[in-house]
Design an enzyme around this catalytic site. Structure first.
Site, short mmCIF file in Angstrom:
data_model
loop_
_atom_site.label_atom_id
_atom_site.label_comp_id
_atom_site.label_asym_id
_atom_site.label_seq_id
_atom_site.Cartn_x
_atom_site.Cartn_y
_atom_site.Cartn_z
N THR A 113 12.93 -51.75 -10.37
CA THR A 113 12.36 -53.02 -9.97
C THR A 113 11.63 -53.52 -11.19
O THR A 113 11.31 -52.74 -12.07
CB THR A 113 11.32 -52.74 -8.85
OG1 THR A 113 11.91 -51.92 -7.86
CG2 THR A 113 10.79 -54.00 -8.22
N ARG A 118 21.07 -53.71 2.69
CA ARG A 118 19.97 -52.75 2.50
C ARG A 118 18.76 -53.47 1.86
O ARG A 118 18.90 -54.25 0.92
CB ARG A 118 20.46 -51.62 1.60
CG ARG A 118 19.42 -50.56 1.25
CD ARG A 118 18.74 -50.86 -0.04
NE ARG A 118 17.82 -49.80 -0.42
CZ ARG A 118 16.89 -49.93 -1.37
NH1 ARG A 118 16.77 -51.05 -2.03
NH2 ARG A 118 16.09 -48.93 -1.63
N VAL A 119 17.57 -53.21 2.39
CA VAL A 119 16.33 -53.73 1.80
C VAL A 119 15.41 -52.54 1.54
O VAL A 119 15.24 -51.67 2.40
CB VAL A 119 15.63 -54.73 2.75
CG1 VAL A 119 14.33 -55.24 2.13
CG2 VAL A 119 16.56 -55.90 3.06
N GLY A 120 14.80 -52.51 0.36
CA GLY A 120 13.88 -51.42 0.01
C GLY A 120 12.44 -51.84 0.21
O GLY A 120 12.09 -52.50 1.19
N ASP A 121 11.59 -51.47 -0.73
CA ASP A 121 10.15 -51.75 -0.61
C ASP A 121 9.72 -53.07 -1.25
O ASP A 121 8.68 -53.63 -0.89
CB ASP A 121 9.35 -50.63 -1.29
CG ASP A 121 9.73 -50.51 -2.77
OD1 ASP A 121 10.91 -50.27 -3.06
OD2 ASP A 121 8.85 -50.71 -3.62
N THR A 154 7.25 -49.32 -7.76
CA THR A 154 8.66 -49.27 -8.13
C THR A 154 9.18 -47.87 -7.81
O THR A 154 8.40 -46.90 -7.82
CB THR A 154 8.89 -49.59 -9.63
OG1 THR A 154 10.21 -49.18 -10.01
CG2 THR A 154 7.89 -48.87 -10.53
N GLY A 155 10.47 -47.77 -7.52
CA GLY A 155 11.04 -46.46 -7.19
C GLY A 155 11.95 -46.59 -5.98
O GLY A 155 12.44 -47.68 -5.67
N GLY A 177 12.90 -47.23 -2.55
CA GLY A 177 12.25 -47.97 -1.46
C GLY A 177 12.19 -47.22 -0.15
O GLY A 177 11.18 -47.30 0.57
#
Ligand code: GLY
Length: 303
Positions: free
Chosen positions: A185, A213-216, A235-236, A238
């Site tokens: 990110t 797909r959705v992360g953080d 970052t990382g 999610g």
């Protein structure tokens, strides 16, 4: 860690697990943030200026450098902005546009805080947000690496077997995989001289991942948070970050008076070594960054 009593502070990251060869991109982004502070003095606009530079860079997993989805053709992007003036906006799964962080900023002026998928894309069209549909050689090369990693025996994400993506395949058309997770990110946190805080983040998501797909990154309190005590961006991976509401958790520790460096390290320590994670933050008096992987970063702090 830097002590930044008074004046402005900017911290920028280019993603946990990204190459530190890209640090020059973060430094350039931080300089743009300073320029923006000179023009508007606005913490959020400065954080956004930094993120747009990294979205346009093409090497980071955001904007023009976003990872290709598993079908090798689709790009889905997420972004978010927040500040202590009450501005809050996010987008998820947007396709075919320039600078998703600017679309997230535009959402902050609507009656809503978060638009996703087709609605977000239609919103972009309604406000004549610029399109971007070019796939670069850098993106194709990253995709080749993801395909190779899926074909290997090591998990492509911590604890996830590569064949899970084939079992739940939801793209148009059949999978065409020879069967390393790519997940980073870009983000910026800013404290302006007037004491306001802003945060902006943007990502092309993770690879491999299913469509939608959705992360953080666009999730308030997980990928980002700003409040009267500071601003935090994560970052990382999610899927792991959201389970800890990481950005708000670290913010709360800072708000409670924990030294910023300790709060960042405590946040990183919530995760096992196999989970890539990184954090940046600014508070009223400090600024810093931490990651358990290489993480290109830059900071500029005024006297
Ligand atoms: N941190 C980026 C993502 O998981 O989407």
């Amino acid at each position: 860690m830097s002590n930044t009593q008074g004046g402005h502070a900017i911290v920028v990251h280019g993603g946990a697990g990204s190459s530190c060869d890209y640090t020059d991109g973060c430094e350039r982004a931080a300089r743009y943030a300073v320029e923006e502070l000179g023009i508007s003095g606005d913490a959020l606009e400065a954080a956004i200026a930094a993120v747009t530079v990294m979205e346009d860079d093409g090497r980071f997993n955001a904007g023009r450098g976003s990872v290709l989805c598993l079908d090798g053709a689709t790009v889905e992007m997420d972004a978010a902005v927040m500040d202590t003036r009450g501005r809050l906006g996010a987008v998820a799964c947007v396709q075919g546009i320039e600078n998703p962080v600017l679309l997230a900023r535009a959402v902050a002026d609507t009656p809503h805080w978060f638009l996703a998928g087709e609605g977000a894309n239609r919103f972009a069209a309604a406000i004549r947000h610029p399109a971007w549909n070019t796939i670069s050689e850098h993106q194709r090369e990253q995709h080749r690496q993801v395909r190779e990693a899926l074909a290997g025996s090591a998990p492509s994400m911590p604890g996830v077997r590569g064949d899970a993506f084939l079992r739940f395949w939801n793209y148009r058309g059949a999978p065409d995989l020879p069967a390393a997770a790519a997940c980073d990110t870009v983000g910026a946190v800013v404290r302006a001289a007037d004491g306001h805080f802003g945060v902006a983040s943007s990502t092309g998501g993770s690879a491999p991942s299913l469509l939608g797909r959705v992360g953080d990154t666009p999730i308030i309190g997980s990928g980002f948070y700003a409040g009267p005590a500071g601003a935090v961006a994560a970052t990382g991976i999610g899927e792991h970050i959201v389970r800890h509401l990481l950005a708000h958790r670290v913010y709360s520790w800072i708000e409670d008076g924990m030294p910023l460096d300790r709060a960042l390290q405590r946040g990183i320590d919530l995760f096992g070594k196999d989970v890539a994670v990184g954090l940046i933050a600014v508070s009223r008096t400090e600024a810093g960054a931490r990651s358990n992987r290489d993480m290109p970063q830059a900071s500029i702090i005024s006297d």
